[in-house]
Design a protein around this motif. Structure first.
Motif, PDB file in Angstrom:
ATOM      1  N   THR A  86       0.832  -1.201   0.000  1.00 52.36           N
ATOM      2  CA  THR A  86       0.000   0.000   0.000  1.00 52.36           C
ATOM      3  C   THR A  86       0.866   1.250   0.000  1.00 52.36           C
ATOM      4  OG1 THR A  86      -1.678  -1.204   1.253  1.00 52.36           O
ATOM      5  CG2 THR A  86      -1.871   1.186   1.201  1.00 52.36           C
ATOM      6  N   GLN A  87       1.990   1.202   0.714  1.00 47.56           N
ATOM      7  CA  GLN A  87       2.884   2.356   0.757  1.00 47.56           C
ATOM      8  C   GLN A  87       3.511   2.623  -0.605  1.00 47.56           C
ATOM      9  OE1 GLN A  87       3.341   4.459   3.120  1.00 47.56           O
ATOM     10  NE2 GLN A  87       5.044   5.622   2.280  1.00 47.56           N
ATOM     11  N   ARG A  88       3.841   1.557  -1.326  1.00 42.34           N
ATOM     12  CA  ARG A  88       4.497   1.730  -2.623  1.00 42.34           C
ATOM     13  C   ARG A  88       3.501   2.076  -3.739  1.00 42.34           C
ATOM     14  NH1 ARG A  88       7.559  -3.175  -1.095  1.00 42.34           N
ATOM     15  NH2 ARG A  88       9.657  -2.538  -0.478  1.00 42.34           N
ATOM     16  N   LYS A  89       2.228   1.751  -3.523  1.00 47.90           N
ATOM     17  CA  LYS A  89       1.243   1.984  -4.584  1.00 47.90           C
ATOM     18  C   LYS A  89       1.039   3.470  -4.816  1.00 47.90           C
ATOM     19  CE  LYS A  89      -3.564   1.072  -5.883  1.00 47.90           C
ATOM     20  NZ  LYS A  89      -4.839   0.441  -5.477  1.00 47.90           N
ATOM     21  N   GLN A  90       1.106   3.876  -6.032  1.00 44.66           N
ATOM     22  CA  GLN A  90       0.866   5.267  -6.392  1.00 44.66           C
ATOM     23  C   GLN A  90      -0.615   5.447  -6.736  1.00 44.66           C
ATOM     24  OE1 GLN A  90       3.003   7.719  -6.126  1.00 44.66           O
ATOM     25  NE2 GLN A  90       4.610   6.303  -5.457  1.00 44.66           N
ATOM     26  N   PRO A  91      -1.355   6.265  -5.949  1.00 46.60           N
ATOM     27  CA  PRO A  91      -2.791   6.435  -6.230  1.00 46.60           C
ATOM     28  C   PRO A  91      -3.024   7.077  -7.585  1.00 46.60           C
ATOM     29  CG  PRO A  91      -2.032   8.055  -4.622  1.00 46.60           C
ATOM     30  CD  PRO A  91      -0.895   7.107  -4.840  1.00 46.60           C
ATOM     31  N   MET A  92      -3.903   6.467  -8.345  1.00 46.60           N
ATOM     32  CA  MET A  92      -4.256   6.980  -9.677  1.00 46.60           C
ATOM     33  C   MET A  92      -5.631   7.638  -9.582  1.00 46.60           C
ATOM     34  SD  MET A  92      -1.622   6.171 -11.473  1.00 46.60           S
ATOM     35  CE  MET A  92      -2.244   6.372 -13.146  1.00 46.60           C
ATOM     36  N   GLY A  93      -5.677   8.937  -9.636  1.00 47.97           N
ATOM     37  CA  GLY A  93      -6.943   9.653  -9.575  1.00 47.97           C
ATOM     38  C   GLY A  93      -7.756   9.465 -10.852  1.00 47.97           C
ATOM     39  N   ARG A  94      -9.059   9.695 -10.727  1.00 49.09           N
ATOM     40  CA  ARG A  94      -9.910   9.563 -11.904  1.00 49.09           C
ATOM     41  C   ARG A  94      -9.711  10.750 -12.836  1.00 49.09           C
ATOM     42  NH1 ARG A  94     -15.705   7.494  -9.397  1.00 49.09           N
ATOM     43  NH2 ARG A  94     -14.859   5.897  -8.017  1.00 49.09           N
ATOM     44  N   ALA A  95     -10.107  10.544 -14.071  1.00 50.73           N
ATOM     45  CA  ALA A  95      -9.904  11.595 -15.062  1.00 50.73           C
ATOM     46  C   ALA A  95     -10.739  12.834 -14.772  1.00 50.73           C
ATOM     47  CB  ALA A  95     -10.217  11.049 -16.467  1.00 50.73           C
ATOM     48  N   ASP A  96     -11.901  12.629 -14.134  1.00 47.62           N
ATOM     49  CA  ASP A  96     -12.788  13.764 -13.863  1.00 47.62           C
ATOM     50  C   ASP A  96     -12.624  14.305 -12.455  1.00 47.62           C
ATOM     51  OD1 ASP A  96     -13.762  11.600 -12.550  1.00 47.62           O
ATOM     52  OD2 ASP A  96     -15.865  11.895 -13.121  1.00 47.62           O
ATOM     53  N   GLU A  97     -11.565  13.885 -11.742  1.00 43.10           N
ATOM     54  CA  GLU A  97     -11.401  14.296 -10.345  1.00 43.10           C
ATOM     55  C   GLU A  97     -11.253  15.814 -10.210  1.00 43.10           C
ATOM     56  OE1 GLU A  97     -10.880  13.004  -6.195  1.00 43.10           O
ATOM     57  OE2 GLU A  97     -11.619  12.054  -8.028  1.00 43.10           O
ATOM     58  N   ALA A  98     -10.442  16.402 -11.087  1.00 46.75           N
ATOM     59  CA  ALA A  98     -10.203  17.847 -10.985  1.00 46.75           C
ATOM     60  C   ALA A  98     -11.474  18.644 -11.277  1.00 46.75           C
ATOM     61  CB  ALA A  98      -9.088  18.255 -11.949  1.00 46.75           C
ATOM     62  N   ALA A  99     -12.227  18.219 -12.300  1.00 44.50           N
ATOM     63  CA  ALA A  99     -13.460  18.934 -12.647  1.00 44.50           C
ATOM     64  C   ALA A  99     -14.498  18.786 -11.541  1.00 44.50           C
ATOM     65  CB  ALA A  99     -14.011  18.407 -13.972  1.00 44.50           C
TER      66      ALA A  99
END
Length: 378
Positions: free
Chosen positions: A126-139
């Motif tokens: 879990t520490q090494r996993k890089q969270p991948m945000g959704r494409a619409d997260e910023a909007a």
């Protein structure tokens, strides 16, 4: 040629060999030559291992290892305590917060990722996993912040309803996560009162059962920028939660109450009951006689018990919290325009929690402008 390194057991055996020679009357120098070391090394060995036997040397070696292990354990416990103290007293509930805390502990204390993860309860994958945000997260975040800025007294549930109305297919838990991540919150209000009078005019005893069954009305006061007071007469339908009208003027008397009710009765029909408090404008004989003459019934709450007129008091609180406390009115005309605009928003767009986060009247009939905003008479 490199000198041979003797094990403790071998050193003890050589020292015992010299002791045997000395017991036979041999000189010390001859005994030292027989074991093949210098006099300095011999006396150093005697100082460290003199008088010990082989089994005692082994026991001493085990004690040294145990002592070293205990020292290391104490050091590790102290380091773990420092890491936990650096993490703070609160719980690290989310993996993201644990990830940031572990990185900070590794940088500050120079510990390995394995140790920091074990102390703070984070799996290394879990520490090494890089969270991948959704494409619409910023909007989505931008819309949530925009709604929270526009409607400062709305919580994340009501913001979720507004997002659904705007076309977002988003779960309330995702909105709550973004809401907390952005540090958004609604300030706490005053605690609720638990006392309730159950008289015939109370909203508990007389509950609305259908539209146009029970109307309630009440006064709210505010001031313009120059300090002059103005009053608002709010009329709502308790079943639909719709704000039927807001009459605004510097002064409002019993004749104004009759004027507003007569316009609404003509437009919407006569309700079954009209609930109000015991103010002089409401209990005036002219008002009571007029309401009875058109076929409606009056329902007065107990004196000093505004919670019995709960529907209207709730609306008044929302009006003050979401509009009046955040607006400066420079004239009475400006107050009429802005408040009427907010009333239309309240009826047609604002999500209402008791209606499943739907607006009270999406297709509400807009009253004539001459009734909603009466010209000021001096």
């Amino acid at each position: 040629m490199a000198q041979k390194k003797h094990r403790p057991e071998e050193i003890v055996a050589k020292l015992r060999q010299v002791d045997v020679l000395l017991s036979q009357g041999r000189p010390v120098a001859e005994g030292i030559r027989t074991i093949g070391v210098t006099a300095f090394t011999y006396y150093r060995w005697r100082k460290e291992f003199g008088g010990l036997k082989s089994d005692q040397v082994k026991r001493l070696k085990d004690l040294e290892k145990e002592n070293e292990r205990l020292r290391k354990a104490v050091s590790d416990l102290t380091l773990e305590k420092l890491i936990l103290a650096e993490a703070g007293s609160g719980k690290l509930l989310s993996p993201a917060r644990r990830r940031r805390c572990i990185d900070h502990a590794m940088t500050k204390f120079g510990v390995s990722q394995r140790l920091a993860c074990r102390v703070l309860g984070q799996h290394r994958s879990t520490q090494r996993k890089q969270p991948m945000g959704r494409a619409d997260e910023a909007a989505l975040t931008a819309d949530i912040v925009e709604f929270a800025t526009q409607y400062g007294r709305y919580g994340y549930r009501r913001i979720t309803a507004l997002l659904h109305a705007a076309g977002w297919a988003v779960n309330v838990k995702r909105v709550e996560r973004i809401w907390r991540r952005e540090g958004l919150k609604v300030p706490q209000r005053q605690p609720k009162k638990g006392r309730l009078w159950l008289n015939d005019g109370s909203c508990v005893r007389l509950r609305p059962e259908h539209p146009n069954h029970v109307w309630s009305y009440d006064f709210v006061e505010d001031r313009t920028h120059n300090g002059r007071k103005f009053r608002m007469l709010n009329v709502i339908d308790e079943f639909t939660r719709e704000c039927i009208a807001i009459r605004i003027d510097r002064r409002l008397r019993s004749t104004d109450v009759i004027d507003v009710l007569s316009d609404l009765f003509i437009l919407r029909g006569v309700p079954g009951h009209v609930r109000s408090d015991n103010g002089p404008e409401f209990v005036a004989k002219a008002v009571r006689d007029w309401i009875a003459a058109v076929g409606a019934k009056t329902a007065f709450i107990e004196p000093g018990s505004p919670w019995e007129n709960g529907y209207c008091e709730s609306f008044n609180a929302k009006l003050r919290d979401e509009l009046l406390d955040g607006e400066i009115f420079y004239s009475l005309a400006e107050a009429k325009t802005v408040i009427e605009s907010w009333r239309q928003h309240y009826n047609t767009r604002r999500p209402h929690s008791s209606l499943g986060y739907k607006p009270p009247a999406p297709a509400a009939i807009v009253p004539p402008s001459n009734m909603a905003v009466k010209p000021t008479m001096h």
